[in-house]
Motif scaffolding. Sequence first.
Motif: not given
Length: 445
Positions: A220-229
């Motif tokens: 979930a944490g990584l998905v959050g960062k990808l959503e920033e991209v």
Amino acid sequence: MAIVRCLLRASALVVLLLIMVVSADCQPSPAPQNQPGPVAARPQPHSEQAYSLPPDKLAQAIALNKIRVALDIGGSLWGLIVLWFLLASRTAVRLDGWTRETMKPRWLQGLAFFAILIVLLALANLPLDAIGQTASLRYGISVQGWPSWFGDQGKGLAVSIVIGVPIALFFNWIVRKSPRRYWIWLWLLSLPLILASVFISPLVIDPLFNKFEPLEKTHAGLVGKLEEVVGRTGTNIPPDRMFLMKASEKSNGINAYVTGVGSSKRFVMWDTTTDRMPDDEIMFIFGHESGHYVLNHIPKMLAGLMVGLFFVFWACAGLAEGMVRRFGERWNVHAVASRAGFLTLFFALSIAGFVLTPLANTVSCHFEHEADIYGQEAIHGLVADPQRTAVSSFNHLGEAWLDDPNPNAFIEFWSYSHPSVQRRAEFARHYDPWANGGHGRFFAK
Ligand SMILES: [Zn+2]
């Protein structure tokens, strides 16, 4: 993602009637090659090459890449030799005769003929595939046991038969019905078939070979960062289009790719990547993949492919007819429209596929380079140092796949669908458009 290769593969699957064994994945992401390693950003002293390997791995990479090159080019030539043999030894003609004698309905004869042909070609290719797997195991890239590997080969063959036989029957029928203009019909049909195969691959084919789950479930944490991209690129890749593939059951490779079209479009991350790469490097890879979509690489490739295929089909029809005129008597093949004669068309298309490899790869490398630039710009402002992040991610990819840091120039030209890792890392190290208040090529800041 090797977008061009993906599409070429899809078209090869269709155009060459899926006679080769289908392997499920589309060889995506920033680099094709692997191996486990610690994952903290590696320091990259500017005096050295941007991509480097420790001495033991360098020796392995050089040895392994010799095998890869031999299998790649040798495999293409071997495929041509096998097809030639099937024609020249009259094996194809005899097979056709046998199906006519033993089966009544015409459709059943054709079905048996093409199914057996696909099996023969798969068997001929098996030793080379096995050598590749042996090398991959030996150098620690593959971790897939032989039973599982043979299982995948069997599944690939089944897919080839299920999809390839009906297409072969249909194409063969078209050649019979329109012996002079058939190549135009085949060309027109290739676009919907390519699109259909790109569409169904992630939904039907890929799950046969690997397990997928929503990336959000465990990262979930990584998905959050990808959503920033996603926010910065403006792409429409919601979390439910992001998947984690359990690659670690079979490979030590690091990879991520975009696949599908329309409602099957998705981003796929190998679990080996999430396990061993820091999040900021994954963001860079994700930015690269997003670039393929934002920069319309798929429609551009399809358009180019259709223009190219027009001439390919035209030339191959001529070549196939020339072969029948020149060797038909000796081979007992009297028309391209016959079942065995259809193999001459397949042979001609295989020659075209081989000869055009460097051209397709040149186009692919251009798009990959653009996506690299896009990826680096996409993470600007989101990670501390885009240059360092990109260079480090290329080093992780190169080390994981044991990519040769200094590949032979001709091999690079002939068979690399991406620029070499060295070129990519070197470019990334020096790419800093934001210095002195500038901005990137694809983003206003
Ligand atoms: Zn790419």
